[in-house]
Design an enzyme around this catalytic site. Sequence first.
Site, PDB file in Angstrom:
ATOM      1  N   SER A 150       0.863  -1.178   0.000  1.00  0.00           N
ATOM      2  CA  SER A 150       0.000   0.000   0.000  1.00  0.00           C
ATOM      3  C   SER A 150       0.895   1.222   0.000  1.00  0.00           C
ATOM      4  O   SER A 150       2.032   1.169   0.492  1.00  0.00           O
ATOM      5  CB  SER A 150      -0.891   0.013   1.252  1.00  0.00           C
ATOM      6  OG  SER A 150      -1.515   1.284   1.423  1.00  0.00           O
ATOM      7  N   TYR A 166      -1.694  -0.717  10.468  1.00  0.00           N
ATOM      8  CA  TYR A 166      -1.782  -0.947   9.026  1.00  0.00           C
ATOM      9  C   TYR A 166      -0.568  -0.361   8.310  1.00  0.00           C
ATOM     10  O   TYR A 166       0.079  -1.036   7.489  1.00  0.00           O
ATOM     11  CB  TYR A 166      -3.068  -0.323   8.480  1.00  0.00           C
ATOM     12  CG  TYR A 166      -3.271  -0.549   7.005  1.00  0.00           C
ATOM     13  CD1 TYR A 166      -3.736  -1.767   6.528  1.00  0.00           C
ATOM     14  CD2 TYR A 166      -3.004   0.469   6.082  1.00  0.00           C
ATOM     15  CE1 TYR A 166      -3.922  -1.980   5.164  1.00  0.00           C
ATOM     16  CE2 TYR A 166      -3.191   0.264   4.727  1.00  0.00           C
ATOM     17  CZ  TYR A 166      -3.648  -0.955   4.271  1.00  0.00           C
ATOM     18  OH  TYR A 166      -3.824  -1.165   2.922  1.00  0.00           O
TER      19      TYR A 166
END
Length: 264
Positions: A150, A166
């Site tokens: 990501s 995350y």
Amino acid sequence: MSTPVAQLFDLHGRNALVTGGSRGLGLQIAEALGEAGARIFLTSRKAGDLEEAAAHLKAKGIAAQWIAADASQPDEVQRVAAEAMQRLGAIDILVNNAGATWGAPTEEHPLEAWDKVMNLNVRSVFLMSQAIGRLSMIPRRYGRIINVASIAGLSGSSAAMKFIAYGTSKGAVVNFTRTLAGEWGPHGITVNALAPGMFPSRMTKDTLQAVGVDRIAAAAPLGRIGDDDDLKGAAVLFASQAGKHITGQILAIDGGVSAIHHSA
């Protein structure tokens, strides 16, 4: 003598295992690989979602099978790997896409939530790569591993985006990709990562609602968020002979967001 470009991207005869492949980005990648000719083996936790995803792929003429499992659990990973090998004979392409997120200020972030995110986003990538590498890719001296990272793993975030676990996990996936590429290159295995920006999915639904799609899109040079096609070409590149000389790379697919953030 050069190879025709259509042949370079052709995945007929290849088998692909996609974790978290029942919906969202995982299903988009599975669809892309299947449309290029690969046989698809999906895994995620929920059998109902997998059955629906496999039916979706089959309706497009793609050979698809599935098995329900929790990719963060070592025994489950071994079961998936063994079942995939038994059914398909070999795994040529591994897509490590299964992931989770948790939104909370760092000072209040529950340890259980930290562990959940790390176990699925990082440990599962290690476990699945290790299992498939050992059973199929290293013995055959061929493999394509595609990790879904990501842009949250490429830089920090603002105070508005509270995803310490995350962001940390995706940073780990970025360097896992680079490190494994160096170690397994001599085995004929490429290891690369896709780093998506904002895409609509169940995981991003709350953020898109809270911040607003238009506001998020406006922050990207291309003025948009990702759609159902935007990962497909890059996934096929990394999975195919067209990408045989690419390894250890992280490709941001984010409308240019990371480019302007890195230059600021």
